[in-house]
Design an enzyme around this catalytic site. Structure first.
Site, PDB file in Angstrom:
ATOM      1  N   ASN A   1       0.834  -1.200   0.000  1.00 10.90           N
ATOM      2  CA  ASN A   1       0.000   0.000   0.000  1.00 10.90           C
ATOM      3  C   ASN A   1       0.870   1.252   0.000  1.00 10.90           C
ATOM      4  O   ASN A   1       1.743   1.369  -0.855  1.00 10.90           O
ATOM      5  CB  ASN A   1      -1.091  -0.008   1.072  1.00 10.90           C
ATOM      6  CG  ASN A   1      -0.644  -0.171   2.491  1.00 10.90           C
ATOM      7  OD1 ASN A   1      -0.233  -1.248   2.910  1.00 10.90           O
ATOM      8  ND2 ASN A   1      -0.728   0.891   3.280  1.00 10.90           N
ATOM      9  N   ASP A   2       0.693   2.195   0.894  1.00 11.18           N
ATOM     10  CA  ASP A   2       1.220   3.558   0.767  1.00 11.18           C
ATOM     11  C   ASP A   2       2.685   3.624   0.340  1.00 11.18           C
ATOM     12  O   ASP A   2       3.539   2.925   0.889  1.00 11.18           O
ATOM     13  CB  ASP A   2       1.120   4.287   2.105  1.00 11.18           C
ATOM     14  CG  ASP A   2      -0.275   4.294   2.672  1.00 11.18           C
ATOM     15  OD1 ASP A   2      -1.175   3.765   2.022  1.00 11.18           O
ATOM     16  OD2 ASP A   2      -0.448   4.812   3.777  1.00 11.18           O
ATOM     17  N   PRO A   3       2.999   4.544  -0.598  1.00 10.50           N
ATOM     18  CA  PRO A   3       4.412   4.830  -0.871  1.00 10.50           C
ATOM     19  C   PRO A   3       5.041   5.513   0.338  1.00 10.50           C
ATOM     20  O   PRO A   3       4.415   6.350   0.989  1.00 10.50           O
ATOM     21  CB  PRO A   3       4.355   5.771  -2.084  1.00 10.50           C
ATOM     22  CG  PRO A   3       3.005   6.401  -2.024  1.00 10.50           C
ATOM     23  CD  PRO A   3       2.100   5.381  -1.413  1.00 10.50           C
TER      24      PRO A   3
ATOM     25  N   TYR B   1       7.738   1.409   0.374  1.00  9.37           N
ATOM     26  CA  TYR B   1       6.284   1.291   0.435  1.00  9.37           C
ATOM     27  C   TYR B   1       5.880   0.321   1.532  1.00  9.37           C
ATOM     28  O   TYR B   1       6.650  -0.542   1.964  1.00  9.37           O
ATOM     29  CB  TYR B   1       5.720   0.829  -0.911  1.00  9.37           C
ATOM     30  CG  TYR B   1       6.404  -0.388  -1.508  1.00  9.37           C
ATOM     31  CD1 TYR B   1       5.993  -1.676  -1.189  1.00  9.37           C
ATOM     32  CD2 TYR B   1       7.468  -0.243  -2.393  1.00  9.37           C
ATOM     33  CE1 TYR B   1       6.616  -2.794  -1.739  1.00  9.37           C
ATOM     34  CE2 TYR B   1       8.105  -1.339  -2.940  1.00  9.37           C
ATOM     35  CZ  TYR B   1       7.678  -2.612  -2.606  1.00  9.37           C
ATOM     36  OH  TYR B   1       8.311  -3.709  -3.137  1.00  9.37           O
ATOM     37  N   GLN B   2       4.628   0.482   1.984  1.00  7.19           N
ATOM     38  CA  GLN B   2       4.053  -0.446   2.948  1.00  7.19           C
ATOM     39  C   GLN B   2       3.906  -1.816   2.284  1.00  7.19           C
ATOM     40  O   GLN B   2       3.347  -1.930   1.194  1.00  7.19           O
ATOM     41  CB  GLN B   2       2.694   0.064   3.408  1.00  7.19           C
ATOM     42  CG  GLN B   2       2.742   1.355   4.210  1.00  7.19           C
ATOM     43  CD  GLN B   2       3.220   1.108   5.622  1.00  7.19           C
ATOM     44  OE1 GLN B   2       2.465   0.714   6.502  1.00  7.19           O
ATOM     45  NE2 GLN B   2       4.513   1.321   5.840  1.00  7.19           N
TER      46      GLN B   2
END
Length: 1004
Positions: free
Chosen positions: A35-37, A51-52
């Site tokens: 998920n999130d960068p 990233y996650q």
């Protein structure tokens, strides 16, 4: 082999990439969840994307930092896990690594490196689990550092460095501030549930001092996450700058679920002041039908589920605000409201108003709570369809004793099957649960195959739940003569839901049911119950939290919350219902997370409440642009942003395997003047032009569009440039990813002046009820036309309009082979004035194979070309998937990059810049190992004349005269050669000789 900046050579081994929805120009991990960068940074010629990441499974969990690097933001190479979650001595997870940023500590202010070094320092959120001995349940900010350009990381021994004793303090973005207030590090992070960005400063990254807070402001329906703060010139003027505050939120995006907003203003080193925050909406006057302020339900019929300790979900009287165990409820009016959180999310029930006659054009009301929409055609109960029950898994008999064949882990202990544990909304006591069916939980593998049964109806219906897999490893299967003819998987949900197979074509035949579980890891199990054969399909259970307008017992209007404890105004246009009798029914039929609804202030009015979010500044109006933050240390002061291309409403359900999620294309953002003030303009990074296969582009012009119109165009990894004139049509546009039946519509609505992406018939929609959507944004026509730039990549659409002031990003999951591009109009005739479809050459997942026999070679389509025109460079016998750069040597202009195909060949049309000096040059193709191939090229004027025709030669090349063993006079005697070409070739030989000698000197 390493590339410049420590990059591994691209594509050195065969990898994934053939999966149906695998993007070819967007980054996605080889496998597992992303998920999130995080921590995006440019260091020594390399872009680093962290990233996650869940290194163990294809679902969220085990949060750690994944890592990829790229020389150009497009060709990415996945790296080893960067910063892993932490475990205690007993092997229990005690710390997840949540989002954060990376800075280049140029002055070694934190002291993590030797004197004179510039370590990379990661500032990230430590999300401490309940097992942590000191910070259980808290989120605080921590440090890790790297002394080898991000390849390995060491956590700081004294973490955390900033702790507010908060469970929702996260996502630090850190930058170096140098301004009137001084020089120091600034951190922007969030108190997520308070809708606040908190700002801190530090001189050493270890000790932090609070500066100020920003918010709440504009969109506050969901939690705030992933902030950013940066300064940009307005219209490129360095003497006129503004600061941009980015705030991502989930949910609460204008088109639903996750998204990002931004504010433009000033930052004085202490406080950010927004100049673009919208004022509160003005609510039109009207007749208040229900305020819930009188201490009772004002004649509404109350249905509470019996047996709950507090009489939930509604109790006997309206709530007066926040209930026990609930986050703060905001946005209601007066002293009372409907709050279904009594007894928390578990109980179900309904509230229905007295009957009234619709006598105004609008019904306005406040709504909050869970986002679980009403399912059209659904039922509030869990009843099976009429028919014969084939298997209900009740009684004391095991599956083995009932004639089922069990294999693998399910055959080890027959008493486990059927199970009486796990899942929700099963019928009776027994069901199949492959988690309980063997000794290994989610890691159980094997099959369960039923005895044969007769298909004596048109529909087979059943309850199914558990994990979702898109690769056939976890599914219920219908077998006819041993062949699989129907399949169904779960939805990563513990609740069993009704599903049906149309089996009319098999009526009268015998069949078997097989439960296949070859999946492991999170959600690696399936639940199944109550197989019924009959002539009616099942009704899905509507697990809604909704407010519904009922006419003659039918739902004619509906609304739901946004997974937020904040109530927002919603409006129904009911003009067509004026004069009819109706009721309003508030329904809570959900026991899961956000399984409650909030309502207040039902009002009959002559005008709707303006939609607040329409005036907010959204980073992207699509459904799949979240957690967008910018890169640190980028060259030339550019501001580059990248986002996670997904939405938390369905992120865990999208049908991809063995990976889940990708990143958007990176974008450069600038501030430009608009009537509303400075606003962000976005464009895909310029490196994308090097991936355009312009030689294979397809174009159409002046196409009359009246209804469905064929364009004879196709593409699934491509850039589209479109100029559309809607004409007298109500709506018009194009359809992409089409197979004739399904497709994604990109269009313009003339009456509403909005551009949109319609994915309600885009292909695979069944994995989540939240996925199908029409996502739109305001856009005025310019001279009666709309101009669009669209990027397609197998399973995504990224749309740029108004020169990047408006963008929409949506995932889609087309049917296999759906690549057709066509046009359409509704209500009139439109014109596609121009459309070009240019294939994008892959930057990811290309397999490198040895070249064919012989050395690589290149050719040019012409020996001479006019400045401003294009020449085609072609090559063969390279590595397949090899990245090449193309340069115009002796006028040092890089004019493109390209990637070879699976056969090691390429053909790339490159434009010679208009301002290129007239005369001899060289086209140089540089390979990934640094070696070069060179061919001469003459750049001429429009009349075919060279500025070198006067015979003058550059004096600094005289020392290499010995390289020109063939004189111009000798060349002239060989045939009919124009004088300008004779002189140009001679000069070119001199240029190449100089290049050769310079390279020899460097080699020494």
């Amino acid at each position: 082999m390493l590339l410049a900046g420590g990059l591994p050579a691209l594509g050195q081994e065969s990898r994934a990439g053939g999966e149906q929805f695998r993007p070819l120009v967007h980054y996605s991990p080889t496998e597992n969840w992303m998920n999130d960068p995080n921590g995006m940074v440019y260091v020594d010629g390399a872009y680093h994307l962290f990233y996650q990441h869940n290194p163990q499974a294809n679902v969220w969990g085990n949060m750690s930092w994944g890592h990829a690097i790229s020389p150009d933001l497009l060709h990415w190479e996945e790296q080893p896990l960067a910063i892993p979650q932490a475990f205690d001595d007993a092997g229990r997870s005690i710390e997840d690594i949540f989002s954060g940023s990376i800075v280049i500590d140029e002055n070694n202010s934190a002291g993590f490196g030797p004197t004179g070094s510039s370590p990379l320092v990661a500032i990230y959120t430590s999300a401490y689990t309940p097992e942590h001995p000191e910070y259980a349940g808290l989120q605080a900010q921590s440090l890790a550092y790297s002394l080898d350009d991000g390849q390995t990381w060491k956590k700081y021994d004294s973490n955390p460095v900033l702790n507010r004793n908060s469970a929702n303090f996260r996502d630090p973005k850190v930058f170096w501030y140098d301004g009137p207030a001084g020089t120091y590090w600034v951190m922007v992070a969030v108190e997520a549930t308070d809708h606040q960005v908190v700002l801190y400063k530090s001189t050493d990254l270890r000790s932090w001092e609070h500066l100020s807070d920003f918010g709440p402001a504009n969109a506050t329906d969901g939690i705030w996450e992933c902030p950013d703060l940066f300064e940009l010139p307005v219209d490129g003027d360095p003497d006129n700058t503004k600061w941009v505050m980015v705030v991502n939120l989930n949910p609460g995006h204008i088109n639903g679920g996750s998204g990002g907003q931004y504010f433009v203003g000033d930052f004085d080193g202490v406080t950010f002041t927004s100049e673009s925050t919208d004022p509160p909406v003005e609510v039109p006057e009207g007749e208040v039908f229900a305020s819930f302020d009188e201490g009772d339900y004002e004649g509404w019929t109350v249905s509470n589920e019996p047996g709950n300790w507090a009489g939930g979900p509604w109790g006997s009287a309206p709530a007066t605000g926040t209930l026990d165990g609930q986050s703060e409820v905001t946005g209601f009016v007066g002293t009372g409201l409907v709050n279904g959180f009594l007894d928390h999310d578990w109980p179900v029930g309904s509230l229905e108003s007295p009957t009234f006659t619709v006598d105004r054009d609008y019904i306005n009301f406040l709504v909050g709570g869970g986002k679980h929409p009403h399912v059209p055609g659904g039922q509030l109960e869990n009843d099976p369809p009429a028919g014969t029950t084939v298997f209900d898994f009740e009684g004391e008999t095991t599956l083995s004793d009932s004639g089922w064949e069990l294999t693998g882990d399910f055959a080890l202990d027959p008493t486990r099957n059927p199970s009486t544990q796990g899942g929700e909304y099963y019928l009776g006591d027994g069901r199949i649960n492959t988690f309980e069916g063997g000794p290994n939980g989610d890691d159980n593998t094997g099959t369960m195959t039923s005895p044969r049964f007769d298909i004596d109806g048109d529909q087979l219906s059943f309850l199914i739940g558990g994990g979702q897999r898109g690769d056939g490893s976890l599914q219920a299967e219908l077998l006819i003569d041993g062949q699989v003819v129907r399949t169904q998987t779960g939805q990563n949900d513990g609740a069993l839901q009704w599903s049906s197979w149309d089996v009319a074509e098999f009526r009268g035949q015998q069949a078997q049911l097989r439960i296949r579980d070859e999946a492991t890891g999170g959600w690696g199990h399936l639940t199944f119950d109550h197989l019924v054969v009959g002539d009616e399909a099942s009704q899905p259970r509507s697990s809604e939290t909704s407010i519904n307008l009922m006419v003659d017992g039918r739902v004619v209007r509906t609304a739901t919350g946004a997974d937020s404890e904040h109530l927002d105004w919603k409006s129904w246009n009911v003009a067509e219902l004026v004069g009819q009798e109706a009721t309003i029914r508030i329904v809570d039929n959900n026991r899961g997370a956000w399984g409650h609804i909030l309502a207040d202030q039902v009002t009959f009015a002559d005008a709707p409440v303006p939609v607040a979010g329409q005036g907010y500044d959204w980073l992207d109006w699509g459904r799949d642009y979240y957690a967008a933050v910018s890169y640190s240390g980028t060259p030339s002061g550019s501001r580059l942003m990248q986002a996670w291309m997904n939405n938390w409403e369905y992120a865990g359900d999208i049908p991809t395997s063995p990976w889940r999620s990708s990143m958007t294309l990176p974008r450069e953002v600038v501030l430009v003047t608009t009537p509303a003030g400075p606003r962000l303009q976005q464009r895909v990074v310029s490196q994308i032009s090097g991936q355009l296969d312009v030689g294979a582009a397809q174009s159409r012009t002046d196409v009359r569009v009246d209804g469905a119109t064929a364009l004879e165009l196709s593409g699934d990894v491509a850039k589209l440039d479109i100029t559309l004139r809607p004409g007298d049509a109500d709506q018009a546009g194009i359809t992409v990813f089409s197979n004739g039946d399904a497709g994604t519509r990109i269009g313009y609505d003339v009456r509403r002046e909005r551009i949109f992406i319609d994915r309600t018939a885009s292909g695979n929609l069944g994995f989540s009820p939240a996925f199908a959507s029409v996502d739109d944004a305001p856009l005025a026509l310019e001279d009666g036309t709309v101009t669009l730039e669209v990027y397609l990549d197998r399973a995504s659409v990224e749309l740029f309009a108004a020169e990047g002031l408006v963008t929409l990003t949506d995932q889609v999951f087309p049917e296999a082979g759906a690549t057709s591009i066509s046009a359409w109009s509704d209500g009139g005739t439109a014109t596609i004035e121009h459309i070009t479809v240019t294939p994008l050459m892959p930057t990811m997942w290309t397999t490198v194979t040895p070249p064919e026999d012989g050395e690589p070679s290149i050719t040019l389509s012409a020996e001479a070309v006019e400045a401003g025109d294009a020449v085609t460079v072609s090559g063969t016998r390279f590595h397949a998937g090899e990245s090449l750069s193309i340069e115009l040597r002796s006028a040092p202009v890089e004019i493109g990059t390209t990637t070879t195909d699976e056969h090691g060949a390429f053909s790339r049309a490159v434009k010679i810049p208009v301002d290129t000096p007239i005369g001899p040059h060289a086209i140089v193709v540089t390979r990934s190992d640094g070696s070069e191939l060179t061919l001469p090229l003459i750049v001429t004027t429009a009349e075919g004349e060279s500025d070198e025709a006067d015979g003058e030669q550059p004096t600094d090349l005289a020392e290499e005269e010995n390289l020109r063993e063939t004189s111009a006079d000798d060349l002239a005697r060989t045939g009919d050669v124009p004088p300008w070409r004779i002189l140009a070739i001679g000069t070119l030989l001199t240029v190449l000789g100089t290049v050769f000698m310079q390279r020899r000197r460097r080699a020494r």
